[in-house]
Motif scaffolding. Structure first.
Motif, PDB file in Angstrom:
ATOM      1  N   LEU A 107      16.733 -36.535 -23.601  1.00  0.00           N
ATOM      2  CA  LEU A 107      17.236 -37.691 -22.853  1.00  0.00           C
ATOM      3  C   LEU A 107      16.738 -37.725 -21.413  1.00  0.00           C
ATOM      4  N   ILE A 108      16.437 -36.552 -20.845  1.00  0.00           N
ATOM      5  CA  ILE A 108      16.015 -36.529 -19.440  1.00  0.00           C
ATOM      6  C   ILE A 108      14.533 -36.212 -19.247  1.00  0.00           C
ATOM      7  N   MET A 109      13.855 -35.698 -20.288  1.00  0.00           N
ATOM      8  CA  MET A 109      12.459 -35.320 -20.081  1.00  0.00           C
ATOM      9  C   MET A 109      11.549 -36.546 -19.898  1.00  0.00           C
ATOM     10  N   TYR A 110      11.991 -37.710 -20.374  1.00  0.00           N
ATOM     11  CA  TYR A 110      11.213 -38.936 -20.178  1.00  0.00           C
ATOM     12  C   TYR A 110      11.091 -39.254 -18.686  1.00  0.00           C
ATOM     13  N   PHE A 111      12.136 -38.942 -17.925  1.00  0.00           N
ATOM     14  CA  PHE A 111      12.144 -39.246 -16.496  1.00  0.00           C
ATOM     15  C   PHE A 111      11.597 -38.100 -15.645  1.00  0.00           C
ATOM     16  N   THR A 112      11.410 -36.948 -16.242  1.00  0.00           N
ATOM     17  CA  THR A 112      10.986 -35.770 -15.486  1.00  0.00           C
ATOM     18  C   THR A 112       9.638 -35.253 -15.984  1.00  0.00           C
ATOM     19  N   TYR A 113       9.672 -34.576 -17.104  1.00  0.00           N
ATOM     20  CA  TYR A 113       8.465 -33.938 -17.636  1.00  0.00           C
ATOM     21  C   TYR A 113       7.355 -34.945 -17.905  1.00  0.00           C
ATOM     22  N   CYS A 114       7.694 -36.057 -18.504  1.00  0.00           N
ATOM     23  CA  CYS A 114       6.675 -37.069 -18.843  1.00  0.00           C
ATOM     24  C   CYS A 114       6.049 -37.671 -17.586  1.00  0.00           C
ATOM     25  N   LYS A 115       6.833 -37.800 -16.521  1.00  0.00           N
ATOM     26  CA  LYS A 115       6.300 -38.352 -15.279  1.00  0.00           C
ATOM     27  C   LYS A 115       5.271 -37.406 -14.662  1.00  0.00           C
ATOM     28  N   LEU A 116       5.447 -36.112 -14.882  1.00  0.00           N
ATOM     29  CA  LEU A 116       4.477 -35.146 -14.359  1.00  0.00           C
ATOM     30  C   LEU A 116       3.102 -35.351 -14.979  1.00  0.00           C
ATOM     31  N   TRP A 117       3.093 -35.837 -16.224  1.00  0.00           N
ATOM     32  CA  TRP A 117       1.813 -36.072 -16.895  1.00  0.00           C
ATOM     33  C   TRP A 117       0.994 -37.150 -16.178  1.00  0.00           C
TER      34      TRP A 117
ATOM     35  N   GLU B 233       2.615 -19.067 -29.627  1.00  0.00           N
ATOM     36  CA  GLU B 233       1.859 -18.791 -28.416  1.00  0.00           C
ATOM     37  C   GLU B 233       2.731 -18.883 -27.176  1.00  0.00           C
ATOM     38  N   GLN B 234       2.282 -18.224 -26.133  1.00  0.00           N
ATOM     39  CA  GLN B 234       3.021 -18.236 -24.874  1.00  0.00           C
ATOM     40  C   GLN B 234       2.602 -19.453 -24.056  1.00  0.00           C
ATOM     41  N   GLU B 235       3.600 -20.190 -23.545  1.00  0.00           N
ATOM     42  CA  GLU B 235       3.340 -21.384 -22.751  1.00  0.00           C
ATOM     43  C   GLU B 235       3.641 -21.108 -21.271  1.00  0.00           C
ATOM     44  N   PRO B 236       3.098 -21.927 -20.365  1.00  0.00           N
ATOM     45  CA  PRO B 236       3.359 -21.748 -18.932  1.00  0.00           C
ATOM     46  C   PRO B 236       4.846 -21.748 -18.615  1.00  0.00           C
ATOM     47  N   GLU B 237       5.249 -20.851 -17.712  1.00  0.00           N
ATOM     48  CA  GLU B 237       6.655 -20.734 -17.343  1.00  0.00           C
ATOM     49  C   GLU B 237       6.935 -21.253 -15.935  1.00  0.00           C
ATOM     50  N   THR B 238       5.887 -21.644 -15.217  1.00  0.00           N
ATOM     51  CA  THR B 238       6.066 -22.227 -13.880  1.00  0.00           C
ATOM     52  C   THR B 238       5.259 -23.514 -13.788  1.00  0.00           C
ATOM     53  N   LEU B 239       5.675 -24.413 -12.894  1.00  0.00           N
ATOM     54  CA  LEU B 239       4.971 -25.685 -12.731  1.00  0.00           C
ATOM     55  C   LEU B 239       3.550 -25.486 -12.238  1.00  0.00           C
ATOM     56  N   ALA B 240       3.340 -24.480 -11.378  1.00  0.00           N
ATOM     57  CA  ALA B 240       2.000 -24.241 -10.840  1.00  0.00           C
ATOM     58  C   ALA B 240       1.019 -23.913 -11.955  1.00  0.00           C
ATOM     59  N   VAL B 241       1.426 -23.043 -12.877  1.00  0.00           N
ATOM     60  CA  VAL B 241       0.565 -22.673 -14.001  1.00  0.00           C
ATOM     61  C   VAL B 241       0.411 -23.847 -14.959  1.00  0.00           C
ATOM     62  N   TRP B 242       1.489 -24.583 -15.187  1.00  0.00           N
ATOM     63  CA  TRP B 242       1.445 -25.747 -16.077  1.00  0.00           C
ATOM     64  C   TRP B 242       0.467 -26.786 -15.547  1.00  0.00           C
ATOM     65  N   PHE B 243       0.532 -27.093 -14.253  1.00  0.00           N
ATOM     66  CA  PHE B 243      -0.372 -28.080 -13.661  1.00  0.00           C
ATOM     67  C   PHE B 243      -1.828 -27.657 -13.825  1.00  0.00           C
ATOM     68  N   LYS B 244      -2.118 -26.392 -13.599  1.00  0.00           N
ATOM     69  CA  LYS B 244      -3.490 -25.915 -13.712  1.00  0.00           C
ATOM     70  C   LYS B 244      -4.000 -26.045 -15.139  1.00  0.00           C
ATOM     71  N   GLN B 245      -3.158 -25.659 -16.100  1.00  0.00           N
ATOM     72  CA  GLN B 245      -3.563 -25.732 -17.510  1.00  0.00           C
ATOM     73  C   GLN B 245      -3.749 -27.175 -17.954  1.00  0.00           C
ATOM     74  N   ARG B 246      -2.762 -28.012 -17.657  1.00  0.00           N
ATOM     75  CA  ARG B 246      -2.823 -29.406 -18.108  1.00  0.00           C
ATOM     76  C   ARG B 246      -3.941 -30.186 -17.426  1.00  0.00           C
ATOM     77  N   LYS B 247      -4.194 -29.876 -16.152  1.00  0.00           N
ATOM     78  CA  LYS B 247      -5.304 -30.547 -15.468  1.00  0.00           C
ATOM     79  C   LYS B 247      -6.618 -30.213 -16.147  1.00  0.00           C
ATOM     80  N   ARG B 248      -6.755 -28.970 -16.597  1.00  0.00           N
ATOM     81  CA  ARG B 248      -7.967 -28.578 -17.345  1.00  0.00           C
ATOM     82  C   ARG B 248      -8.070 -29.377 -18.637  1.00  0.00           C
ATOM     83  N   TRP B 249      -6.951 -29.531 -19.339  1.00  0.00           N
ATOM     84  CA  TRP B 249      -6.967 -30.313 -20.571  1.00  0.00           C
ATOM     85  C   TRP B 249      -7.412 -31.752 -20.313  1.00  0.00           C
TER      86      TRP B 249
END
Length: 418
Positions: free
Chosen positions: A379-389, A264-280
């Motif tokens: 090694l870096i997603m714990y400090f970046t991507y995970c914090k966005l959650w 499946e196709q996943e979000p390619e920008t933070l704006a779309v990712w935030f909208k999708q994940r907030k819905r989840w």
């Protein structure tokens, strides 16, 4: 020695983070054991006779991807007379209608239904679209694929085989993979997240507790169950999680099938990712509040574990993450003092190691996913991507509270395609 409230808050939050990651490490390790077991399984998975299946594809403004998805479903390795394709073109404002009409015209000998809804009958969310499609279906089993999916040829066959050989399975789920993972850093993180939380954690939960949660795509469910429960809850915007709880409360389990996969196709920008994940997140808060009473009901069985699992992820973990980060920032600014730096650093380091180890284990199960590049991302997603959650969890909760307070109706939350 703990000298003030900030010491207690810091250690408590770090312990909570460590505990949640530890639980997920156990699940991923169990999932890996399950992977090794199924990898060695040379059993032939073929039925003497395959049942008739209705494949539902809900779509809202999916002109960019719908053609590829429908063609992938048309090309499934399943007797063409044994499955129908029902596309619910739900109040789309793009040219999805024309694209789907051409596909239907091109394949006059195939069982394809195109249901076009308007602002009166449709446009009310995925649950409503699925209920409309279900009313027009006739299959003994109902399969669901999102409009951005390209299932592998054997995907449906493997799902059907699993559910036909397990009378207690109310539904069977497969894997979903990120097909645009190489687009940028965000999609690479999403890809690893999928391997970790979806593929391995689902496999681990099934291996340990015979427990899974429907992921919204690449699954089959018994028609008799949908008729019994009255279809999908139109108030739920994470209809997959919500219906999973009702299936378990009927006494069925949801089986995990590692042999079935869709891309499946996943979000390619933070704006779309935030909208999708907030819905989840908002949708899962709805499910938790709807079912919280079962935490105290022994008859609820595995539902109690699932509720605790969601509570730990969506409340305890994120409250702890925000608390620890705030204390760390305030401490750096000299606004507060903590005296347990050594203990907190140890707990933080243990959590970090467990996280990286878990993702590494998960990625090792898929070809091409355990290379140098992905290791660096881990090694870096714990400090970046995970914090966005943590931010998304707050946004989702606030949005959920607003919906309840203002009694807002559920809307179709469309993920932008690329």
């Amino acid at each position: 020695m703990l000298n003030n409230i900030y010491d207690y808050l810091l250690l408590g939050s770090l312990f909570a983070i460590w505990f949640v990651i530890f639980i997920n490490t156990i699940l991923v390790t169990s999932g890996f054991m399950s992977y090794v077991k199924h990898y060695k399984d040379e059993k032939v998975r073929i039925l003497e006779e395959y049942p008739f299946v209705s494949v539902l594809i809900p779509a809202h403004n999916e002109a960019k991807v719908i053609s590829k998805t429908v063609h992938a479903v048309l090309n499934l390795d399943y007797d063409h007379d044994k499955y129908e394709i029902i596309v619910i073109n739900d109040n789309s404002k793009d040219n999805s209608h024309e694209i789907l009409a051409k596909i239907k015209e091109r394949y006059p000998d195939r069982l394809i239904q195109i249901i076009n809804t308007d602002g009166v009958t449709g446009g009310k969310g995925k649950s409503n679209a699925l209920n409309i499609g279900f009313e027009h279906s006739k299959g003994e089993f109902i399969a669901i694929y999102d409009a951005d999916n390209t299932p592998e040829k054997q995907a449906l066959k493997e799902l059907v085989y699993s559910i036909k050989n397990d009378e207690q399975a109310g539904a069977v789920i497969g894997k979903f993979r990120c097909r645009n993972k190489n687009k940028n850093f965000l999609t690479r993180c999403i890809n690893l997240e999928g391997l970790y939380f979806q593929w391995m954690a689902q496999a681990g939960r099934w291996n340990l507790f015979k427990l899974c949660t429907i992921p919204g795509t690449n699954f089959v469910i018994r028609r008799s169950i949908l008729e019994q429960i009255g279809g999908w809850d139109t108030k739920a915007i994470t209809e997959d999680t919500e219906i999973s709880f009702r299936i378990y409360l009927l006494g069925y389990h949801i089986r995990f099938c590692p042999y079935s996969a869709t891309w499946e196709q996943e979000p390619e920008t933070l704006a779309v990712w935030f909208k999708q994940r907030k819905r989840w997140v908002k949708g899962n808060y709805y499910v938790m509040f709807k079912n919280y009473k079962y935490l105290f009901d022994k008859r609820a069985g595995v539902v109690r574990f699932d509720l605790l699992y969601y509570l730990s992820i969506y409340i305890f973990f994120f409250v702890a993450a925000i608390t620890s980060d705030m204390i760390f920032i305030l401490n750096l600014g000299g606004f507060v003092e903590t005296t347990v730096e050594g203990y907190s650093l140890l707990l933080w380091f243990m959590a970090y190691v467990l996280f990286v180890l878990s993702v590494q284990i998960a990625s090792s199960t898929e070809r091409g996913e355990s290379g140098f590049l992905n290791t660096g991302i881990m090694l870096i997603m714990y400090f970046t991507y995970c914090k966005l959650w943590a931010i998304v969890a707050c946004m989702g909760f606030v949005s959920f509270v607003k919906d309840v307070f203002f009694k807002r109706e559920t809307k179709w939350y469309k993920t932008e395609r690329f």
